[in-house]
Structure formats: C-alpha cells, structure tokens
Scaffold this motif. Structure first.
Motif, short mmCIF file in Angstrom:
data_model
loop_
_atom_site.label_atom_id
_atom_site.label_comp_id
_atom_site.label_asym_id
_atom_site.label_seq_id
_atom_site.Cartn_x
_atom_site.Cartn_y
_atom_site.Cartn_z
N SER A 1 25.58 -3.44 22.44
CA SER A 1 25.24 -4.89 22.81
C SER A 1 25.11 -6.06 22.05
CB SER A 1 23.81 -4.77 23.91
OG SER A 1 23.78 -3.33 24.67
N ASP A 2 25.21 -7.03 22.27
CA ASP A 2 24.93 -8.39 21.61
C ASP A 2 23.88 -9.14 22.31
OD1 ASP A 2 27.07 -7.79 19.97
OD2 ASP A 2 28.38 -8.79 21.00
N GLY A 3 23.05 -9.65 21.81
CA GLY A 3 22.07 -10.72 22.24
C GLY A 3 20.79 -11.08 21.65
N ALA A 4 19.85 -11.82 22.16
CA ALA A 4 18.71 -12.25 21.43
C ALA A 4 17.69 -12.34 22.16
CB ALA A 4 19.00 -13.38 20.51
N ALA A 5 16.49 -12.36 22.08
CA ALA A 5 15.23 -12.85 22.80
C ALA A 5 14.18 -13.25 21.81
CB ALA A 5 14.84 -11.56 23.50
N ALA A 6 13.28 -14.06 22.51
CA ALA A 6 12.43 -14.74 21.76
C ALA A 6 11.08 -14.95 22.34
CB ALA A 6 12.87 -16.31 20.96
N ALA A 7 9.87 -15.38 21.98
CA ALA A 7 8.84 -15.57 22.32
C ALA A 7 7.87 -16.35 21.29
CB ALA A 7 7.93 -14.30 22.53
N VAL A 8 7.10 -17.40 21.86
CA VAL A 8 6.12 -17.96 20.97
C VAL A 8 4.84 -17.50 21.30
CG1 VAL A 8 5.13 -20.35 20.62
CG2 VAL A 8 7.55 -19.90 21.36
N LEU A 9 4.00 -17.45 20.37
CA LEU A 9 2.70 -16.82 20.34
C LEU A 9 1.86 -17.98 19.61
CD1 LEU A 9 4.46 -14.15 20.50
CD2 LEU A 9 2.65 -13.04 19.30
N ALA A 10 0.45 -18.01 20.23
CA ALA A 10 -0.28 -18.90 19.77
C ALA A 10 -1.63 -18.80 20.05
CB ALA A 10 -0.25 -20.36 20.73
N VAL B 1 19.76 -20.06 20.37
CA VAL B 1 19.63 -20.26 21.58
C VAL B 1 18.48 -19.72 22.43
CG1 VAL B 1 20.89 -19.58 23.89
CG2 VAL B 1 22.38 -20.56 22.04
N ALA B 2 18.47 -18.31 22.16
CA ALA B 2 16.96 -17.58 22.43
C ALA B 2 15.75 -18.45 22.06
CB ALA B 2 16.98 -16.42 22.00
N ALA B 3 15.67 -18.75 20.91
CA ALA B 3 14.59 -19.59 20.25
C ALA B 3 14.44 -20.84 20.93
CB ALA B 3 14.51 -19.71 18.87
N ASP B 4 15.50 -21.78 21.49
CA ASP B 4 15.31 -23.01 22.25
C ASP B 4 14.82 -22.69 23.47
OD1 ASP B 4 16.07 -24.96 20.19
OD2 ASP B 4 18.32 -24.59 20.42
N ALA C 1 21.67 -13.76 27.59
CA ALA C 1 22.53 -12.71 28.39
C ALA C 1 22.86 -11.65 27.40
CB ALA C 1 23.42 -13.24 29.33
N PHE C 2 22.45 -10.49 27.59
CA PHE C 2 22.76 -9.23 26.77
C PHE C 2 24.30 -8.95 27.17
CE2 PHE C 2 18.69 -7.30 25.22
CZ PHE C 2 18.38 -8.60 24.81
N THR C 3 25.13 -8.74 26.08
CA THR C 3 26.60 -8.63 26.71
C THR C 3 27.31 -7.82 25.67
OG1 THR C 3 28.65 -9.65 27.53
CG2 THR C 3 27.32 -10.80 25.70
N ARG C 4 28.73 -7.67 25.74
CA ARG C 4 29.21 -7.07 24.71
C ARG C 4 30.49 -7.86 24.40
NH1 ARG C 4 31.43 -0.90 23.35
NH2 ARG C 4 32.49 -1.32 21.35
N GLY C 5 30.40 -8.66 23.19
CA GLY C 5 31.72 -9.46 22.87
C GLY C 5 31.22 -10.96 23.07
N THR C 6 29.83 -11.27 22.85
CA THR C 6 29.79 -12.62 22.89
C THR C 6 30.59 -13.57 21.90
OG1 THR C 6 27.85 -14.08 22.57
CG2 THR C 6 27.84 -12.32 20.82
N SER C 7 30.70 -14.83 22.13
CA SER C 7 31.56 -15.64 21.34
C SER C 7 30.60 -16.40 20.43
CB SER C 7 32.02 -16.75 21.96
OG SER C 7 31.21 -17.59 22.92
N ARG C 8 29.30 -16.15 20.42
CA ARG C 8 28.28 -16.85 19.43
C ARG C 8 28.04 -15.99 18.10
NH1 ARG C 8 24.45 -16.74 24.31
NH2 ARG C 8 24.30 -18.88 25.22
N SER C 9 27.76 -17.01 17.13
CA SER C 9 27.72 -16.06 15.70
C SER C 9 26.14 -15.55 15.74
CB SER C 9 27.57 -16.94 14.82
OG SER C 9 26.43 -17.98 14.91
N PRO C 10 25.75 -14.99 14.91
CA PRO C 10 24.29 -14.47 14.89
C PRO C 10 23.25 -15.23 14.81
CG PRO C 10 25.78 -12.98 13.31
CD PRO C 10 26.54 -14.17 13.97
N ILE C 11 23.55 -16.49 13.96
CA ILE C 11 22.59 -17.50 14.18
C ILE C 11 22.64 -18.26 15.37
CG2 ILE C 11 22.03 -19.70 12.84
CD1 ILE C 11 21.67 -17.27 11.28
N GLU C 12 23.85 -18.41 16.04
CA GLU C 12 23.77 -19.09 17.40
C GLU C 12 22.91 -18.32 18.30
OE1 GLU C 12 28.16 -21.53 16.92
OE2 GLU C 12 27.94 -19.39 17.54
N SER C 13 23.05 -17.19 18.42
CA SER C 13 22.48 -16.32 19.21
C SER C 13 21.10 -16.46 19.15
CB SER C 13 22.85 -14.99 19.32
OG SER C 13 22.30 -14.09 20.35
#
Length: 402
Positions: free
Chosen positions: A227-236, A44-47, A29-41
């Motif tokens: 904003s804070d947040g992350a997004a991910a995609a797998v290409l093949a 999570v998106a990658a998972d 989720a995109f938000t402002r004030g996430t409790s996640r660290s940059p790595i955690e964010s």
C-alpha cells in the motif's frame, strides 16, 4: 536460543498527567500506485490534520514522522526536514521515528513523550510509506528483512510465521477455518464504507477460501496488501476533545523460535497491560479496537493477548458476529490493515485517526447508510501497532471527551 534475551518483555509507557488531546486528524486515501511523492503524501495528510485542528504550521512545536524504509521503497530520506521545509517552519523540532511496521504508533508515543516532557505543547505526528515504487519481489524482501537474521537465513518470512501460527491455532483450539475467513470478510465489509480504504469491495468466505495459497492455511485474502498512503494527527497539551489515556511500548523476543508458545505475542500483552494500568481502565471498558491484522490470524492472537477475548475464544467472537461494527466489540471498523491497507509507517497513525473519528461519532463515509460506518456510542478505544511478528508493539488507549 537465537537471541541473547530471556524472553521477558521490557515496557515503556506515556500516561499524561494532564489532559492531552488529539485535536485534529487526517489522512490520504490508501491505495497502490499513488501519483504523489513521499513528501507530497505526508504533507497532504498533515494539511488535513492541521485543518481539522484549526491551527497553522506556525503553531507547531514539534513534528514526528513515522516511516519504515523510504530509502528502500522510494529512494528518499530526510522526510521530517523536508516536511518542515514544505510548511516553511523553522521554530520547531522535526525528526523521523523508525520501528518497522510499528513506526506510526512509535511516532505517536514520541510525540506524547515530547509533550509530557515539556518540549512541546502542540505536536504533529505523520506516518507514511510509499511501497509501490518497489516491485512486489523487492517489497516482499524489504518487509521480510525485519525477521531475525537466523530465521531470515532459513527462508522464514512473515507470511510463513502467519501460516504456522494459523495452523497451530486452528488445531489447538479446534477453531473453524471459515471463522478465520470471516475476519477478512468483516474487515472488507467495513472498508466498503470507508472512502479512504484501499479495498472497498465486499468479499465472501468462499472468496477467501478460493483465493491463491500464500502460507498454508493462509490464502491471499488472509494477508494485507502492498500500500501507499499517509495519516496524521495533531496532539496538544491540556486540550479538550478525544484524550490520550495512555500509550505504551513493549519489547519481546526478536526471534519467534525463542518464544515458549508460538501463539503468544508477549509484546502485545505487555504493552496492553501497561497501558491499561496507566489509563486506569481495562479491556472490559474498551468499546472499539483497531488491531494489527497484517494476517487474519493476528486479529485473534492480539485480541487474546489484550484481554479482549479469552485464550482460544477470539474465533468464536468472530463467528458469532461480536466483532462486527454493530457487535458487542467492534474490531477494525475502518477495514484494518487487511482492507484499509498497510502502508507500513502510516498504519499506526491511521489506527489513531480511525479511533478519533469513531469516538467523535463522525467517521467519513460515502455510504447512504451512515450507521454502517459508525460504532454506536463508543467512549473508549484501543489501538495496537506491531513491529515484525510481535517483537515490538505499541498500544494506545483513547477516551472520548468528558
């Protein structure tokens, strides 16, 4: 002239010779004030993308992390290596891609190039930014630093460029200021049905026009948030499902003052034209688009540069409802930067995620009315991710499964 350039755009394109699919997507989720660290964010998106693709981290050949300024915003660097470490993978390449606010789409282009060059068969792209650890003044200064040094020294900011462009467009094309407000209203309406969006409350034209001024005639609700947040995609390679038809990058002038027309964003036009040629279809075939609407006026300017509207006519499409989610050409069905949010490095990947959801016909929603979140019958999608005020742009074209 502020630059040593001629103003001509330079382009690079990745058009897969063999099928190249987006086999999994996910985001936080995109938000402002996430409790996640940059790595955690990022993780999570990658998972979520890996789970959607039904693969494991060990299946990856390369990891491409798009992020603009984690050192400045959150005091963290080395993100690509840290993500690989979190997944416990070593038989894999990993690196960071930085292209200011187009870092996410640039990471996508990087992954497409890696697959086309034979360096990878399966690539993970993650875009992310945590902006809220910096206070508003600091964050604004970091973002403003992407403008040309000479313009920055004169106190010109990205919102300032947006205000100047909006004022000129409204005057030159005799456009309705209320129609410009409708861009924000539309995108907030779309975000209201998107559980990943930062703003899920609808607004009115009056809300926009009554919000605090930022850069006349732009007001607060004409501008994207921090904003804070992350997004991910797998290409093949040689994968079924949604296909990458083309991904093109174009470089225009860095200094806005060097442009012949302040309403032109040549990098957007050239990236779009190059992508269309490589994909074998043009703007008339696009069913849904994710446009880089950091300011409401940019939605119109980019639509026109991409051939999705004639010059001076984008405002009429907005006013007539053609860009609504149930219109002839839905624009920003996930809420765009304006309402989904704009974590700088995440945006370009989030655009791809949204298009994949739409082309698969399964965008996530918590709404009782699923049709309010879905573009009906979309087969081809376009995303454009812009660096600065158009000095660099990446256009990606997707096609649904044959």
């Amino acid at each position: 002239m502020l630059d040593d350039t001629t103003g001509d755009a330079a382009t690079a394109v990745a058009a897969p010779d063999e099928p190249l699919g987006v086999i999994g997507v996910g985001m936080t989720a995109f938000t402002r004030g996430t409790s996640r660290s940059p790595i955690e964010s990022l993780v999570v998106a990658a998972d979520r993308a890996l789970s959607d693709a039904s693969i494991e981290p060990a299946d990856l050949d390369s990891i491409h992390v798009g992020t603009m300024a984690p050192e400045a915003f959150a005091g963290r660097t080395g993100l690509a290596n840290a993500v690989a470490g979190q997944f416990g993978v070593t038989d894999c390449s990993a690196h960071r891609v930085e292209n200011t606010s187009a870092s996410g789409a640039s990471a996508i282009l990087d992954a497409v190039d890696a697959i086309r060059a034979g360096r990878a068969d399966v690539a993970l792209v993650i875009g992310g930014e945590l902006m809220s650890p910096a206070d508003t003044a600091t964050a604004t200064d970091i973002v403003s630093g992407v403008v040309h040094d000479a313009e920055y020294a004169q106190g010109v900011t990205l919102p300032g460029f947006g205000g100047l462009a909006a004022d000129r467009y409204l005057r030159v094309h005799d456009a309705d200021r209320r129609a410009l407000a409708r861009v924000a209203v539309k995108n907030h309406a779309n975000a209201a049905h998107n559980p990943y969006a930062q703003f899920q409350t609808p607004i009115t034209v009056e809300d926009v026009l009554d919000s605090p001024p930022v850069a006349d005639p732009l007001r607060l609700y004409d501008c994207c948030p921090i904003s804070d947040g992350a997004a991910a995609a797998v290409l093949a390679s040689e994968a079924d499902g949604v296909q990458v038809a083309a991904c093109a990058n174009a470089l225009g002038t860095h200094a806005v003052a060097d442009r012949d027309d302040p309403l032109e964003i040549r990098s957007v036009r050239e990236a779009g034209a190059t992508a269309y040629e490589a994909a074998g279809f043009g703007p008339d075939a696009v069913d849904v688009a994710c446009i880089h609407d950091a300011f409401t006026i940019l939605e119109w300017l980019e639509m026109e540069e991409l051939g999705l509207a004639d010059t001076g006519e984008a405002w009429r499409l907005t006013a007539d409802g053609a860009t609504d989610i149930d219109g002839d050409l839905p624009i920003n069905p996930g809420g765009g930067l304006k309402a989904r949010g704009h974590p700088l490095g995440a945006t370009g990947v989030a655009q791809l995620v949204e298009l994949v959801w739409q082309l698969r016909g399964d965008p996530p929603t918590e709404s009782e009315d699923a049709d309010a979140r879905t573009v009906d019958g979309a087969d081809r999608g376009l995303a454009v991710n812009v660096a600065g005020f158009g000095n660099n742009s990446v256009c990606t074209l997707l096609e649904g499964a044959p």
